[in-house]
Write an enzyme that holds these catalytic residues in place. Structure first.
Site, PDB file in Angstrom:
ATOM      1  CB  SER A 144      -0.959  -0.048   1.194  1.00  0.00           C
ATOM      2  OG  SER A 144      -1.989   0.893   1.062  1.00  0.00           O
ATOM      3  CD  GLU A 240      -5.385  -4.234  -4.162  1.00  0.00           C
ATOM      4  OE1 GLU A 240      -4.898  -3.143  -3.824  1.00  0.00           O
ATOM      5  OE2 GLU A 240      -4.732  -5.287  -4.202  1.00  0.00           O
ATOM      6  CG  HIS A 270      -5.392  -2.511  -0.216  1.00  0.00           C
ATOM      7  ND1 HIS A 270      -4.698  -2.034  -1.305  1.00  0.00           N
ATOM      8  CD2 HIS A 270      -4.845  -1.894   0.870  1.00  0.00           C
ATOM      9  CE1 HIS A 270      -3.785  -1.167  -0.904  1.00  0.00           C
ATOM     10  NE2 HIS A 270      -3.845  -1.071   0.406  1.00  0.00           N
TER      11      HIS A 270
END
Length: 299
Positions: A144, A240, A270
């Protein structure tokens, strides 16, 4: 198509996020996030220490058989996350590879904006080199926002030209474009239980502040020079909103001649690797990470 195990994971994520209100403190959110992703099933050995007053953690496989050193940068939108929230994921990677993983708590929003987290990442990388670990044995990894920092570190190393590039790059659901230009930010909005475009726009604005444009490669490495990257593996779920970040980065890197592998996981969310105890795809992804790192360091 989702499965019962994935539905349970999504329900748990939604319960945590749904419990927050405007009055919830950042300290409570961070504690909740650590609990959400924590697990008692940590097979690796851990050792806490500090680098320049920055909390760090070695996570080592019970039997270290590979010389790779993974410098792991946790995600959390630059506001959440820690070596506690990501200890299980670091342990899974360490055990899959048979190596050592170094995690660290970089400075977070709202008190610390760009470039503080990137500066802390450079400090950790510089420390590994100073300890005598060869750059070719270091794999910089992150998920991320941490994946964005991992890719941004390579852009910083390229600009400064003072330190060698690492031997490999591992990006899990990476945030690589703070301009949010990809179509997936809209097309995957109803499928993504973790991120939405408006929230990411706010985080990007808070993180960048007035110090840089959002297409600055140190903020959005998608817009950087992707030539001569080390061997790179990207894993991303097809549910995502940030899917196109991974797709566009991979395409640009390939066009620039860099060795990169992109793996898009059907029906996955995610950073699904954090739920490897529950998701078959998570376990398989961890195994593929182990194979990639061993092959990268042995070459």
């Amino acid at each position: 198509m989702t499965t019962p195990p994935l539905n349970r994971v999504i329900e748990r994520i939604n319960r945590t996020y749904g419990s927050w209100t405007r009055n919830t403190t950042i300290e409570t959110m961070r504690a909740d996030w650590d609990v959400l992703f924590s697990s008692a099933a940590v097979a690796a050995q851990v050792e806490d220490f500090e680098i320049d007053a920055m909390a760090c953690r070695w996570v080592r496989a019970a039997e270290v058989t590979c010389p790779a050193i993974v410098l792991y940068i946790h995600g959390g939108g630059f506001r959440l996350g820690s070596i506690d929230s990501h200890q299980k994921l670091m342990s899974d990677i360490a055990c899959s590879v048979g190596c050592q993983v170094l995690g660290f708590n970089y400075r977070l929003l709202p008190d610390h904006r760009f470039p503080a987290p990137l500066d802390d990442t450079l400090i950790a990388y510089r420390w590994l080199l100073a300890q005598g670990y060869p750059a070719e044995h270091i794999v910089v990894a992150g998920d991320s926002a941490g994946g964005g920092l991992a890719a941004s570190l390579l852009q910083l190393l390229r600009l400064e030209k003072q330190l060698p590039m690492p031997g490999g790059l591992l990006l899990l659901s990476p945030w690589l474009d703070m301009t949010l230009s990809g179509d997936s930010y809209d097309s995957r909005a109803e499928l993504d239980p973790v991120h939405q475009k408006k929230m990411l726009q706010l985080l990007a604005s808070q993180y960048a502040g007035d110090s840089a444009e959002l297409d600055n490669p140190l903020l959005s490495p998608l817009f950087g020079d992707l030539t001569d990257l080390p061997p790179t593996l990207i894993q991303v779920g097809d549910c995502e909103v940030g899917l196109d970040d991974a797709v566009s980065y991979s395409r640009k890197a390939k066009e620039s001649g860099s060795p990169i592998q992109l793996s898009i996981w059907s029906s996955m969310i995610h950073v699904f690797q954090m739920f490897a105890d529950e998701l078959d795809s998570g376990r398989e992804a961890i195994q593929k990470i182990g194979a990639f790192i061993r092959a990268t360091v042995s070459n």
